[in-house]
Design a protein around this motif. Structure first.
Motif, short mmCIF file in Angstrom:
data_model
loop_
_atom_site.label_atom_id
_atom_site.label_comp_id
_atom_site.label_asym_id
_atom_site.label_seq_id
_atom_site.Cartn_x
_atom_site.Cartn_y
_atom_site.Cartn_z
N ARG B 312 97.52 46.40 17.82
CA ARG B 312 97.48 47.85 18.07
C ARG B 312 96.78 48.31 19.34
O ARG B 312 97.29 49.15 20.04
N ILE B 313 95.61 47.77 19.61
CA ILE B 313 94.79 48.37 20.68
C ILE B 313 94.91 47.64 22.02
O ILE B 313 94.58 48.19 23.05
N CYS B 314 95.38 46.36 22.02
CA CYS B 314 95.23 45.54 23.23
C CYS B 314 96.05 46.06 24.40
O CYS B 314 95.62 45.96 25.54
N CYS B 315 97.25 46.64 24.14
CA CYS B 315 98.04 47.18 25.24
C CYS B 315 97.24 48.26 25.96
O CYS B 315 97.18 48.30 27.19
N ASN B 316 96.63 49.13 25.15
CA ASN B 316 95.93 50.26 25.76
C ASN B 316 94.64 49.83 26.44
O ASN B 316 94.24 50.40 27.45
N VAL B 317 94.01 48.78 25.89
CA VAL B 317 92.82 48.24 26.55
C VAL B 317 93.23 47.59 27.88
O VAL B 317 92.55 47.74 28.90
N ALA B 318 94.36 46.89 27.87
CA ALA B 318 94.83 46.25 29.10
C ALA B 318 95.17 47.31 30.15
O ALA B 318 94.83 47.17 31.33
N ILE B 319 95.83 48.39 29.71
CA ILE B 319 96.18 49.46 30.65
C ILE B 319 94.91 50.09 31.24
O ILE B 319 94.81 50.32 32.44
N LYS B 320 93.95 50.32 30.36
CA LYS B 320 92.67 50.88 30.83
C LYS B 320 92.06 49.97 31.90
O LYS B 320 91.63 50.44 32.96
N ASN B 321 92.03 48.67 31.61
CA ASN B 321 91.43 47.74 32.56
C ASN B 321 92.25 47.61 33.83
O ASN B 321 91.69 47.45 34.92
N ALA B 322 93.57 47.69 33.70
CA ALA B 322 94.42 47.66 34.89
C ALA B 322 94.08 48.85 35.78
O ALA B 322 93.93 48.72 37.00
N LEU B 323 93.92 50.02 35.14
CA LEU B 323 93.56 51.22 35.91
C LEU B 323 92.18 51.06 36.53
O LEU B 323 91.96 51.45 37.68
N ASN B 324 91.26 50.47 35.76
CA ASN B 324 89.92 50.23 36.31
C ASN B 324 90.00 49.36 37.55
O ASN B 324 89.33 49.61 38.55
N VAL B 325 90.80 48.31 37.48
CA VAL B 325 90.91 47.39 38.60
C VAL B 325 91.50 48.10 39.82
O VAL B 325 91.01 47.99 40.93
N VAL B 326 92.54 48.89 39.54
CA VAL B 326 93.21 49.57 40.65
C VAL B 326 92.31 50.66 41.25
O VAL B 326 92.26 50.85 42.46
N GLU B 327 91.62 51.37 40.37
CA GLU B 327 90.89 52.55 40.84
C GLU B 327 89.42 52.29 41.17
O GLU B 327 88.85 52.95 42.01
N ASN B 328 88.80 51.36 40.44
CA ASN B 328 87.35 51.19 40.59
C ASN B 328 86.95 49.74 40.81
O ASN B 328 85.88 49.32 40.38
N TYR B 329 87.82 48.96 41.43
CA TYR B 329 87.55 47.52 41.51
C TYR B 329 86.18 47.22 42.09
O TYR B 329 85.39 46.48 41.53
N GLN B 330 85.87 47.87 43.20
CA GLN B 330 84.64 47.50 43.87
C GLN B 330 83.40 47.85 43.06
O GLN B 330 82.35 47.26 43.24
N ASP B 331 83.55 48.82 42.11
CA ASP B 331 82.41 49.16 41.27
C ASP B 331 82.06 48.05 40.28
O ASP B 331 80.99 48.04 39.70
N MET B 332 83.00 47.17 40.08
CA MET B 332 82.77 46.15 39.06
C MET B 332 82.54 44.77 39.66
O MET B 332 82.39 43.80 38.96
N LEU B 333 82.54 44.72 40.96
CA LEU B 333 82.36 43.43 41.61
C LEU B 333 80.95 42.90 41.40
O LEU B 333 80.00 43.67 41.25
N GLY B 334 80.84 41.58 41.43
CA GLY B 334 79.52 40.97 41.28
C GLY B 334 78.61 41.37 42.44
O GLY B 334 79.02 41.38 43.59
N LEU B 335 77.40 41.73 42.10
CA LEU B 335 76.46 42.12 43.14
C LEU B 335 75.34 41.12 43.28
O LEU B 335 74.39 41.33 44.02
N GLY B 336 75.40 40.05 42.52
CA GLY B 336 74.34 39.08 42.57
C GLY B 336 73.16 39.45 41.72
O GLY B 336 72.19 38.73 41.62
N THR B 337 73.23 40.63 41.08
CA THR B 337 72.11 41.05 40.25
C THR B 337 72.44 40.88 38.77
O THR B 337 71.56 40.64 37.96
N GLY B 338 73.72 41.03 38.45
CA GLY B 338 74.11 40.92 37.05
C GLY B 338 74.01 39.49 36.57
O GLY B 338 73.82 38.56 37.35
N GLU B 339 74.13 39.31 35.28
CA GLU B 339 74.14 37.97 34.72
C GLU B 339 75.45 37.30 35.08
O GLU B 339 76.51 37.90 34.95
N ILE B 340 75.40 36.08 35.47
CA ILE B 340 76.64 35.38 35.78
C ILE B 340 77.25 34.88 34.48
O ILE B 340 76.58 34.24 33.67
N VAL B 341 78.49 35.24 34.25
CA VAL B 341 79.18 34.73 33.07
C VAL B 341 79.68 33.35 33.41
O VAL B 341 80.35 33.14 34.41
#
Lengths: 434, 613
Positions: B312-341
């Motif tokens: 039920r939810i994964c399509c919409n979560v994927a769309i949300k994340n696709a939009l995030n990538v397209v619109e806010n990619y640089q906001d989510m880039l690693g900055l060296g401060t976050g925890e490395i996964v």
């Protein structure tokens, strides 16, 4: 501060909200515009994904609601005025004259067998059959009383006739009845006014209204219902014959930016799947084909239901839009579609359109009376789609069901209960909820 | 036992012409008068109208009736009415029997009046035979402890607990983790708000923390539950401390977890293949690797690949994340401060110029020089592709997001289960090999990162909890509600409710209203303060019972247990009188009050009297 709550709309969402509150000891005024409660669910034949008979599971709830000592069911009534604020609303309700004394009428049906005015399109049957000027909208109507349609009654329009009064053994007919305005004081309000079926004539490419064998899904629901106008038989409008090939076309008018319905109605993929299965149950030889954009079978048991439709019922799914033309001689509708980019055409005996579902007419007027904000498609807006889905911009007014945006039956029921919880919280806040 | 001789009154309804038009009602009345025990019989035009009801009331007094039969329409709508009249006249309402002459006779035999009349007589005779043997029954009241327990401190649990508390009842909110929030704690942002997910739900958490009616139990577990509606004895291990208490109702809101796609699409093999939730965590921690292209693959492990259902939810979560990538990619880039996964070898440092541009933009926004969000400098630069089977963007917002994503050039490629895309590596590049259905050819796409949309699956704890509470799980492993359409948040067992992803995949909005719905349902017995038990319940004859336990197995309401003597005992408060146990008991040791074998056999014999003779 009042202990009572007003529920507007007597469909399944409004019924659920009323029952939850009444069971807690809260007085509920349930206002319904039509002569009977039940709403859209009462019109459906079966419900997906269990194929339960719709009215069979709803009718007991309708009866519980009407018989509940804490629920005042006001049918044939509309909310026309509101003053005050959360905890202290004063509501004006227009109780339309039905010209039949509800306390005397037993719904025996004598009058509507004898009424001479016969040719009024039957709204409950989606106009597939007619009703009299005095009528009960459907067999399981609640309350089980007759209503006179003032626009068509000979006595009320021309001053002559009086047949129903003569045949009524209970002396329940009262031509002098007047519309009444009733004032109610309530602590909170729940709006659950539901949806309407958009008229697909506007989208001429589907041929509805032009070609006799093109039906809307709601017409089909009535037709396949044993209590419906054809006694449960699927019949072509052109010649009354039973179809062997039925096409179901999805997203008619919806997911369509040009028609200002860019949204998805959220129930049509499933109701068409159900209707295709029912066709097969009705007649083994029927071949059902569903033309769809995305098969949105995404709630509990829905995907499995579609798989069952394919494997057990042989329903064919074609991933394409479809438009309708007609073979002029025999009125066989022809569906044009495409398979992997290549155009194709196929003749069917009948086409069923899954039309857009839109807010009930009158939602905008009601919203104005109540001070509610609508979204650009006419649905009532929630205060916060994430954390406050059943709350509105007006404190103390809550929403449930399709009037707040696309929802299926379980969602409408859950939202009905949710709105009831929020309304009960209002009563406690003002310390009157024992 | 009722010792006085039975005095039966029979009331036969014309129902206008509904019955009267097809059944010779006066003849049936005359016939009824001849039946043993009948001291009074009459007909009414409408038994349900006030004069009809008065005739019952008067006859009970005048003829000292101690049994009443009404032969009219359906008990579903009218039995309470006639039973009410009996009670008004001082007669126990269970000394009443309904005979349906309309649905069961006149409406189905409209063309055969004589036979319809005969059948009406048969039905009345059966009803009279039954009513003779009826005994008065009592409905007991059981007090309800005005307190609730909510299991699970995610969105659903918090909302349910808050609503119960705001309706005035103390409620335990039991969460096994050290903080509230549940699955949302993993998420970057929610569908409809650009804000951080935890930030969005913070007002809710604050309200929960501030509400004195909510007893907050973190690092806690439910240890045991015993009892029935209104009276559940619970034991909670609350951060090492044992709490014993009694609650009236229980709400299950234990949520769900993400399916791990072992062995699918190179998930175990390649570092830059992650699940949807892992991707959310990367975005949330601003630890996204540098990418130029990304692909989402939908329905991984769901819709028949492993799990049968759609999540039920994964399509919409994927769309949300696709939009995030397209619109806010640089906001989510690693900055060296976050925890490395660990999974993704993130090149944590974003190019200096992007960081600089970001800082400058943030500064401008803070100074109020830039009000509206400027178009993202990377829009259109990152290629986003979503491989899907059907996009489940149901309703208004999801579909609008879907449209917006297409306007932003997110590509959608449809695949069928027969032709799933394949993922492998060529050199150091991830390759998706897929069938293009329109071009009718196999195609290859090189991407930097692949996100697998896997379904939600029920919490591993659910099995144990379902046993403890005696509530069922469905075939999909999620909790199974009482009725999928009309009782979406109830369990079949009274007093226990379910909401949120514990009963199946749902988005956050749906979790919220389901939780409020569960709170509405759960507070009904709390507000009333008592539950009325069914008068029609199973009764065990302990001298016949061998303690085989078959009835315990078949009881859908878990209303039978073994007592200290090892024989079956009915929990009256939980019994619904369905009769499964009575029908199954091999010893004939269980009878249903008001529907005893003796009563049913007498009724059936009378109905078939003509045939038997």
């Amino acid at each position: 501060m009042e202990r009572a709550i007003l529920v507007i709309g007597g469909g399944v969402a409004g019924i659920q909200a009323s029952l939850d509150l009444a069971d807690k000891g809260v007085i509920v005024h349930l206002v319904e515009k039509e002569p009977s409660i039940g709403g859209r669910m009462a019109q459906l034949d079966k419900t997906f994904p269990t194929n339960d008979c719709s009215i069979c599971i709803l009718a007991p709830k309708m009866a519980d609601c009407y018989g509940h000592p804490n629920i005042n069911v006001m049918t044939y009534s509309e909310v026309i005025g509101l003053e005050g604020s959360k905890g202290n609303f004063r509501v004006k309700v227009l109780k339309k004259a039905r010209y039949v004394d509800e306390t005397k009428c037993t719904g025996c049906g004598e009058c509507f067998q004898k009424c001479p005015t016969k040719d009024i399109p039957n709204e409950f049957e989606m106009g597939l059959t007619t009703r009299r000027a005095i009528y009960m909208p459907f067999l399981q109507a609640v309350p089980r009383v007759a209503t006179i349609d003032r626009n068509h009654c000979k006595y009320l329009t021309e001053g002559k006739c009086g047949v129903c009064k003569k045949v009524c053994k209970r002396d329940a007919i009262d031509y002098d009845m007047k519309d009444q305005i009733i004032e109610l004081e309530v602590g909170a309000i729940i709006v659950a006014t539901g949806f309407d079926v958009w008229d697909p004539k506007i989208a001429s490419e589907y041929g509805y209204g032009r070609f006799p064998n093109v039906f809307t899904a709601m017409e089909y629901e009535r037709m396949i219902n044993a209590a419906g106008p054809t006694g449960g038989h699927i019949k072509r409008r052109s010649d009354g014959k039973g179809p062997k090939k039925i096409a179901f076309i999805q997203c008619v008018g919806s997911r369509n930016v040009q028609l200002n319905h860019p949204y998805c109605c959220a129930v049509c993929c499933m109701h068409s799947t159900k209707e295709a299965m029912l066709a097969k149950e009705h007649d083994e030889e029927i071949k059902a084909t569903i033309f769809y954009k995305d098969m949105r079978s995404c709630a509990k048991g829905f995907y499995e239901y579609v798989v069952r439709a394919k494997t057990d019922y042989g329903v064919e799914y074609i991933n394409s839009d479809g438009t309708v033309q007609e073979e002029t001689e025999n009125h066989d509708p022809i569906v044009s579609y495409d398979v992997a980019g290549r155009p194709e055409r196929r003749a069917f005996d009948m086409v069923v359109l899954a039309t857009t579902l839109v807010p009930r007419p009158g939602t905008a007027e009601l919203a104005k009376v109540l001070g509610l904000t609508l979204d650009e498609f006419g649905f009532i807006k929630s205060k916060d789609r994430i954390l406050a889905p059943v709350e509105t911009n007006v404190p103390g007014i809550f929403i449930a069901g399709y009037c707040a945006g696309p929802a299926d039956i379980p969602e409408s029921v859950a939202q009905g209960s949710a709105a009831a919880a929020k309304a009960a919280e209002v009563l406690l806040e003002s310390r009157v909820f024992a | 036992m009722n010792e006085e001789p039975v005095r039966i009154g029979v009331f036969i309804c014309h129902c206008g012409t509904n019955i009267g038009g097809f059944v010779d009602v006066p003849a049936v009345v005359e016939y009824a008068k001849t039946l043993p025990g009948v001291v009074f019989a009459t007909n009414n035009l409408y038994t349900c109208a006030e004069d009809g009801l008065a005739s019952i009331r008067d006859a009970i007094k005048e003829h000292r009736l101690n049994r009443v039969v009404v032969a009219s329409c359906t008990p579903r709508t009218h039995a309470p009415l006639f039973q009410g009249v009996c009670e008004e006249a001082g007669l126990n309402k269970y000394l009443f029997t309904f005979v349906n002459l309309r649905e069961h006779c006149s409406w189905v035999h409209m063309k055969e009046k004589e036979k319809a009349t005969q059948k009406a007589k048969d039905l009345v005779r059966a009803g009279v035979a039954r009513v003779r043997l009826l005994q008065p029954q009592e409905e007991a009241r059981i007090d309800v402890e005005p307190k609730a327990l909510v299991i699970g401190g995610g969105i659903s649990g918090m909302v349910a607990a808050l609503s119960i508390a705001q309706q005035g009842f103390p409620v335990y909110l039991v969460e096994k983790e050290s903080e509230f929030g549940g699955f949302v704690r993993n998420l970057n942002n929610l569908y409809l708000g650009g804000k951080d997910a935890m930030e969005t739900i913070k007002p809710l958490i604050d309200k929960v923390m501030a509400n004195a009616n909510i007893i907050k139990c973190l690092n806690s577990r439910l240890v045991s539950v015993e009892g029935f509606i209104g009276n559940y004895n619970i034991v909670i291990d609350a951060n090492g401390k044992e709490i014993k208490d009694k609650v009236g109702v229980i709400v299950v809101a234990t949520g769900a977890i993400e399916y791990i796609p072992e062995g699918l699409y190179g998930y175990d093999l390649y570092e830059n293949v992650v699940t949807l939730t892992e991707f959310e965590i990367l975005c949330k921690k601003k630890a996204l690797p540098k990418i130029n292209s990304i692909a989402f693959i939908q329905c991984v492990g769901s819709r028949g690949q492993d799990k049968s259902y759609c999540s039920r939810i994964c399509c919409n979560v994927a769309i949300k994340n696709a939009l995030n990538v397209v619109e806010n990619y640089q906001d989510m880039l690693g900055l060296g401060t976050g925890e490395i996964v660990e999974k993704v070898p993130v090149e944590m440092k974003a190019p200096e110029e992007i960081l600089e541009r970001r800082r400058r933009r943030r500064g401008r926004r803070e100074r109020g020089e830039e009000e509206e969000e400027a178009p993202s400098p990377t829009t259109g630069k990152i290629e986003v592709t979503i491989f899907n089977r059907d996009i489940m963007a149901y309703g208004v917002e999801h579909e609008l997001n879907y449209n917006r994503s297409r306007e932003k050039h997110v590509r959608y490629v449809r695949y069928t289960p027969e032709n799933r895309p394949k993922v492998y590596k060529e050199g150091d590049k991830l390759v998706i090999d897929y069938w293009h259905d329109t071009l009718k050819m196999q195609r290859k796409m090189t991407v930097d990162m692949i996100v697998l949309s896997t379904p939600l699956v029920n919490n591993p704890d659910a099995k144990e909890l379902s046993k403890m509470l005696k509530v069922p799980l469905g075939q999909d492993g999620f909790f199974l509600e009482a009725h999928v359409k009309l009782r979406p948040v109830d369990f079949a067992t009274d007093g226990i409710f379910v909401c949120g992803t514990a009963k199946g995949p749902a988005d956050i909005t749906e979790c919220v209203f389901q939780a409020q719905a569960a709170a509405s349902r759960a507070t009904i017995p709390l507000a009333r303060g008592f539950v009325q038990t069914e008068a029609l319940t199973a009764r065990v004859n302990p001298t016949l019972c061998t303690g085989c336990g078959t009835c315990i197995e078949v009881c859908p309401y878990k209303a039978i247990q073994k007592n200290k003597d090892g024989v079956a005992e009915v929990i009256v408060a939980a019994c619904k009188g369905c009769g499964c146990c009575g029908a199954t008991c091999p010893e004939g040791a269980i009878d249903l009050s008001h529907y005893t074998d003796m009563q049913l056999i007498a009724e059936a014999k009378a109905a078939l009297q003509e045939v038997i003779e």
